[in-house]
Design an enzyme around this catalytic site. Structure first.
Site, PDB file in Angstrom:
ATOM      1  N   ASP A 261       8.401 -50.285  10.060  1.00 16.53           N
ATOM      2  CA  ASP A 261       7.526 -50.470  11.081  1.00 16.53           C
ATOM      3  C   ASP A 261       7.505 -51.994  11.440  1.00 16.53           C
ATOM      4  O   ASP A 261       7.531 -52.808  10.210  1.00 16.53           O
ATOM      5  CB  ASP A 261       6.032 -50.487  10.514  1.00 16.53           C
ATOM      6  CG  ASP A 261       4.851 -50.720  11.845  1.00 16.53           C
ATOM      7  OD1 ASP A 261       5.033 -50.156  12.705  1.00 16.53           O
ATOM      8  OD2 ASP A 261       4.107 -51.495  11.450  1.00 16.53           O
TER       9      ASP A 261
ATOM     10  N   GLU B 132      12.371 -50.621  13.317  1.00 19.62           N
ATOM     11  CA  GLU B 132      11.695 -50.870  14.704  1.00 19.62           C
ATOM     12  C   GLU B 132      12.048 -52.473  14.632  1.00 19.62           C
ATOM     13  O   GLU B 132      11.241 -53.084  14.060  1.00 19.62           O
ATOM     14  CB  GLU B 132      10.088 -50.622  14.419  1.00 19.62           C
ATOM     15  CG  GLU B 132       9.215 -50.899  15.566  1.00 19.62           C
ATOM     16  CD  GLU B 132       7.758 -51.019  15.780  1.00 19.62           C
ATOM     17  OE1 GLU B 132       7.312 -50.357  16.758  1.00 19.62           O
ATOM     18  OE2 GLU B 132       7.369 -51.252  14.583  1.00 19.62           O
TER      19      GLU B 132
END
Length: 694
Positions: A336, A373
């Site tokens: 993330d 990401e």
């Protein structure tokens, strides 16, 4: 590196040098703190204990080794509950926030138990750490090792997948609940589940009260080595460890890999006003990126930023990844806000960041998939430039370009072709193959696929932030009515658009990611930021499986076709030139009239002829040539099969304008094109013809 000895039930296990480790004499507790002047171990008998039953002081002379405090307590066993407590300077201007009254979670704790307890004295009593024994019987389980180029990823939330009463499972909302629904995942055909965060995060607030808008998604890390206790069916301390492992083992038995969404960018301790729960109270200036020695840099958008390129933190992250891979058999990770891992200790983006390179090169992670990401909340956007060939990326450009084309945005024809062909503009320049692109159109963050074609605007008032949260740039449309409607024409176009985007996703070069429920039109009623919606709005409504069985069949067939056809999952880019011993180009682009495509024209209709590779892994004849027809205009159009395919026999594979079951043919035996080779394409539709095999 310390390795546990193999046992009949554990083929291989990894022991980090910190945390609580069982040994023949009891339990060894080891924790890092450079600036602490005193360290204490708090032991508890029960989860409900408000005060420790025993406090043991670390001896600075005998229990401190460099910056590591370590002691062994004889007689302790698995299940023992504990906290740390550290004394040291309170000097926020120089990064120190020691609080001698704070009960601290072990950064290496392998399980937590209980909740934050109610407080009347201002002392925060967080969940207790649990000493864990690795005695799970894996029964010979190993990593599945699907080649990433052959992967189909399903992003899902452990609790939301089975929490609804409509799931009709015995252990709804838990790891065991997922096991009960594995037959559904297998029937869908996905090769991997990407689990939204399962690391520990708060359930109640720091004073034991129910959180009004709890972080349902789990992007609020509290203990990186611990599976979330809230997803365990059995509430016995530590039970989540075996339940999580049971889920992984069962998924592996079904041939499904497990990828974890990990949040090594911030923690739930927040900024200067946040609580001291763990890292702040042990070595604040090491674990977080600070500005002017005291203020928390907020590149995560969540109050603080993990100092990932500090050697101590870097070591913790490595131990954590190895722990999940070798003690839980995890097959990969999605990082993330991974661009934060590219920031140095001052928060500046740096070339060739050591953290990113070391993850890619770590030999103990060599079998794992690593997905970034490739952006953060402070403006870094590294899609196409994150790491080396070992790193795959969530391709945000793919999402935006495919949405824009099917919505009918002008000038998107070339972008659609580039994404369909594997996004070579992003990845080829540094030698990265097409499977470095994780293609997605929706994710947990944003509209569901159903809502993408049902709402022009976000509807987030239920989040309690007066509609300020959530992205305003959704590239969505409602086709005439905002939200649900009974108008048949609008519903027809919406279903077509869903099938158009899912077809594009599954037939593009790269690796497709599907989001939980999109295959059956899951809706969040226009909420594009349901992070705090721990309710039916977020849960999978299993009634949709029957209600939208036609779409489910469509998606199942698409996935099976993709897995069968190397034509749509090449390991090299489409070049427009003859390759693999063929005499025709690997891809050719045409206008609807059959002539070569003029990329300068503003039409939103085209034909792609994709030739099969002559050989795949030294085997001949596996692939099939394909003709893909795209009509993103609002009018029916006449299309022509390109001359390059004349003389070949073709069958219809899918037609998104047709009603189920004639919208897709699992055996690729649909009608042949008309003799005149002219085909009427419905508005907002897509057709695919596949050459007959030998």
């Amino acid at each position: 590196m310390l390795m546990r000895q193999p046992s009949p039930t554990l083929q291989f296990a990894y022991s980090p040098p910190f945390g609580a480790s069982l040994n023949a004499g009891g339990v060894q507790f080891s924790v890092f703190s450079r600036s602490a002047t005193e360290m204490r171990l708090l032991l508890y008998n029960k989860v409900s204990d408000r005060e420790p039953t025993k406090v043991i002081d670390f001896n600075r002379e005998t229990d401190r080794w460099g910056d590591v405090w370590s002691l062994t307590v004889p007689g302790l066993e698995a299940g023992q509950l504990y906290h740390y407590q550290a004394s040291g300077p309170w000097d926020p201007e120089h990064g120190h926030r020691f609080d001698s009254t704070a009960r601290l979670i072990d950064p290496y704790a392998e399980a937590l138990a209980g909740e934050f307890q109610k407080s009347t004295d201002g002392i925060i009593r967080p969940p207790k750490c649990v000493v864990v024994e690795d005695d799970f019987d894996w029964e010979g389980d190993r990593h599945v090792r699907h080649d990433i180029s052959e992967s189909v990823i399903y992003e899902m939330h452990v609790k939301g997948f089975t929490k609804s009463r409509t799931a009709k499972v015995d252990a709804g909302g838990s790891y065991l609940g997922v096991i009960e629904k594995i037959p559904y995942l297998k029937s869908l055909g996905v090769t991997a589940v990407e689990l939204m965060p399962i690391n520990e995060f708060p359930i109640k607030d720091i004073y034991g009260k129910k959180i009004e808008r709890a972080n349902y998604w789990g992007y609020d890390s509290m203990a990186f080595f611990s599976p979330h206790r809230g997803y365990a069916h059995d509430k016995t301390p530590g039970a989540q460890v075996n339940e999580f492992k049971s889920m992984v083992k069962a998924l592996h038995a079904a041939g499904i890999e497990v990828i974890l969404d990990v949040v090594f960018n911030h923690t739930c301790e927040g900024n200067e006003q946040g609580p001291t729960l763990s890292f702040k109270g042990l070595e604040n200036q090491v674990y977080y990126i600070l500005s002017e020695g005291q203020h928390y840099c907020n590149y995560s958008g969540c109050g603080n930023t993990i100092n990932g390129n500090h050697p101590v933190v870097r070591e913790m992250i490595f131990h954590c990844l190895r722990h999940w891979v070798h003690n839980y058999h995890i097959d990969g990770f999605r990082f993330d806000l991974a661009s934060i891992l590219s920031r140095d200790r001052n928060g500046d983006l740096i070339p060739n960041p050591p953290m990113v390179e070391l993850i890619a090169e770590d030999p103990l992670l060599a079998d794992t998939k690593i997905i970034a990401e490739a952006w953060d909340a402070a403006g870094a956007y590294q899609v196409g430039s994150f790491g080396n060939h070992r790193w795959a990326e969530w391709n945000g450009r793919y999402r935006d370009d495919v949405r824009g084309f099917w919505r009918g945005d002008s000038g998107t024809l070339g972008a659609l072709a580039t994404r369909l062909a594997g996004s070579s503009d992003l990845y080829e320049h540094d030698g990265r193959p097409p499977f470095c692109s994780i293609n997605f159109i929706t994710s947990h963050d944003g509209f569901t696929m159903n809502d993408l074609v049902s709402y022009k605007d976000k509807h987030n008032l239920a989040n309690g932030e007066e509609g300020r949260d959530g992205d305003n740039h959704n590239i969505s449309d409602n086709y005439g009515v905002e939200g649900p409607t009974r108008k048949k024409g609008i519903n027809t176009i919406r279903l077509r658009q869903i099938k158009n985007m899912l077809s594009t996703l599954m037939l593009s070069q790269g690796v497709p990611m599907l989001v939980m429920g999109d295959e059956v039109r899951k809706t969040q009623k226009g909420n594009n930021n349901a992070y705090c919606q721990d309710n039916e709005l977020s849960y999978f409504d299993w009634r949709l499986v029957e209600k939208n069985k036609g779409l489910l069949r469509f998606v199942q067939t698409l996935i099976q076709f993709r897995r069968d056809q190397p034509t749509v999952r090449r390991k090299t880019y489409l070049t427009g030139q003859p390759v693999d011993g063929r005499t025709i180009p690997d891809v050719s682009w045409y206008s609807p009239n059959g002539r070569p495509l003029d990329w300068g024209q503003q039409d939103l209709a085209m034909v792609a002829y994709i030739a099969a590779p002559a050989k795949v892994d030294d085997l001949e004849g596996l692939g099939r040539d394909m003709v893909l027809m795209f009509n993103s205009t609002g009018q029916d159009r006449e299309f022509h099969l390109p001359e390059i395919g004349r003389g070949m026999r073709w069958n219809l594979f899918l037609d998104t304008a047709a009603d189920s079951p004639n919208d897709i043919y699992p055996d690729v035996d649909g009608p042949m094109p008309p003799g005149g080779r002219e085909i009427t394409m419905g508005c907002h539709s897509m057709r695919v013809f596949v050459a007959q095999g030998e």
